[in-house]
Each structure stands twice: as C-alpha cells, then as structure tokens.
Design a protein around this motif. Sequence first.
Motif, short mmCIF file in Angstrom:
data_model
loop_
_atom_site.label_atom_id
_atom_site.label_comp_id
_atom_site.label_asym_id
_atom_site.label_seq_id
_atom_site.Cartn_x
_atom_site.Cartn_y
_atom_site.Cartn_z
N LEU A 181 0.79 -1.30 0.07
CA LEU A 181 -0.07 -0.17 -0.06
C LEU A 181 0.77 1.09 0.00
O LEU A 181 1.82 1.32 0.76
N LYS A 182 0.50 2.35 -0.77
CA LYS A 182 1.21 3.63 -0.78
C LYS A 182 0.13 4.57 -0.30
O LYS A 182 -0.72 4.75 -1.48
N ILE A 183 0.15 5.51 0.39
CA ILE A 183 -0.76 6.35 0.92
C ILE A 183 -0.21 7.64 0.35
O ILE A 183 0.69 8.31 0.64
N GLY A 184 -1.02 8.39 -0.61
CA GLY A 184 -1.06 9.87 -1.08
C GLY A 184 -1.57 10.84 -0.22
O GLY A 184 -2.45 10.28 0.61
N LYS A 185 -1.63 11.91 -0.51
CA LYS A 185 -2.19 12.96 0.15
C LYS A 185 -3.73 12.85 0.02
O LYS A 185 -4.46 13.23 1.09
N HIS A 186 -4.14 12.58 -1.26
CA HIS A 186 -5.71 12.72 -1.46
C HIS A 186 -6.13 11.22 -1.95
O HIS A 186 -7.20 10.64 -1.82
N GLU A 187 -5.23 10.56 -2.73
CA GLU A 187 -5.56 9.23 -3.29
C GLU A 187 -4.41 8.33 -2.88
O GLU A 187 -3.21 8.72 -2.68
N SER A 188 -4.71 7.06 -2.88
CA SER A 188 -3.68 6.07 -2.58
C SER A 188 -3.75 4.92 -3.43
O SER A 188 -4.52 4.59 -4.19
N LEU A 189 -2.56 4.03 -3.50
CA LEU A 189 -2.31 3.09 -4.45
C LEU A 189 -2.09 1.69 -3.76
O LEU A 189 -1.48 1.78 -2.69
N ILE A 190 -2.69 0.56 -4.21
CA ILE A 190 -2.18 -0.65 -4.03
C ILE A 190 -1.64 -1.32 -5.40
O ILE A 190 -2.25 -1.37 -6.15
#
Length: 276
Positions: A181-190
């Motif tokens: 999991l990568k957490i961004g400011k407004h959206e994140s990615l798996i």
Amino acid sequence: MKSEERNRLLKDKLNYIIDAHIDGGAEELTRVFGYERQNAVSNMCSNNSKNAVIRKVHMESIETHYQIPLSIWNHDVPFDKKLMNEMIYEYRFKLNKQEREKKEYFNYQKLLKEGLLNFSDRDTIFQKNNRLFEKLKGVWYAYLYASNPKSASETEGIWIVETTIYDDYSVVDYWENRGYLKIGKHESLIIKESYDNDDLTVIRFPNRQVPSQNFRFVIISNQNNTTNEMVNFGFYSRKKYTPQEAKRILGDKSKSQLKLDLEFNDRINIEGVVPK
C-alpha cells in the motif's frame, strides 16, 4: 462403526497416503517411525494383520513429517481419494501460508529494528498517515466484474476478492497475489504482483471515502491469461455482499469495465520502430 470396520478404514487410508503422498513409500515411513524392519509398517497396512493398529502417535508423526491433517483419520471421513487429496492440499496450503506470513513478520520486525523501514524525507508524493492507515488495516472485500464471466460463474460474473492489509503496509489477496500500500495526500495506491506470472495490478482509490468502510477504486490489470490490459471500476467494503447486492452497487458492466482495443494495439505495433 464396529472396531474391525474402523481399523479397515484406517488401513485403507494409510495405504493410499503412503502410495500417493509419501516419497519413498513404506520404507521411508519405517525410518520415520523408528522401526528396524519394514514389515512393521506393512502389517499396519494389511487387513489380514489385526494386531497391528494405527495409533494416534503414528497419525501425529505423519502429520509432522508429511503435512497430512489429523482430521483425515476421523471415522466420519470416508475413504475417498478425491476428498482426501482436497483435505491434504488445503491443509498444506494453509501451513505454507502461515509459514510465509511468519517469515514475513520476522523480516519486518528485523527491518523495523534496524531502522530500514523509515519513510524517506524526500518523498513528497507518498507519506506516512497513521490516522488513515489505522482505518485501512485489516480485511476488505473487493467487488468488480470479471473479464471472463465464466471464470466467476459461482458468483454470477462478479469477483469477490478477500484482501488483507497488514501492519507493514503489505497487501495479500485470496489468491496469494502480494504487494503493498502507498498512501498519497488525497488518493492512495495498492500495487500487487500476480502469484503465477509476475504481472502488475495497480489499484487507485480516494482517501476520503475510506472511513465509511466502503470506497470505490479503479484497477488496471491484465485480462485472464493474457497481456491485454483492462480497466475496471469496483469497490472495497468491510462487508461481504452477495453477488446480487454487489451487482446492484456496481451497476451496468458496460459502464464499469473497459478492455484493450486490439485493433488499437495492432496500429501501435505497425507504427513501432524495429530496434537496431
């Protein structure tokens, strides 16, 4: 069930397990049991030898050395080769999964102790967000339309994929596809890698929907057994919906799934330059 019938059932099971699931057969099992002569095992397998009984200590030894579940010896489990194989493979799969998770946990603890899991101060895109992560950890169910409805016929063409997000930001789904999991400011990615062909799957979702325990995502992946991309809209939920409920939420498949146009791919190939 009479004692004689129980013994016959156990002997039939032992014979099959030796033949199908123990490399080296009776000779190998003799060594594991610590017997000097192979006829001790042969007598346990023979219905003509009533004094040689398969005891719990033998079952436990077979479980330890060959990953054969103790439950397979239960008297309410019939002598059915297909059923026995399914029980054995399912048990081995669970054991292997537990062993992998145990190794991953110890590796994680080691890296954490050595300070190798710190987030880079130079990473301005992905960040550490403990408040959001606490809401993301644990088990989720992903719902999306399958590329080939027949591959999900039992769930009416809908994939229902149990997915777990662990404390180290690693992600593992029902099929053992693994990623992080990568957490961004407004959206994140798996980002996950397929267990069987190393294909990458990327899932993007909005952070603001996560606290509601239901959030949409867009996923880019390959269609079944191909290198042809596909884009799907789906949703994650803490709740396990029925296929009918999931379909109601997903809506029209034509509005939530886009497959690669093969003619477009052919035009790209025609325009390509042959490397020198």
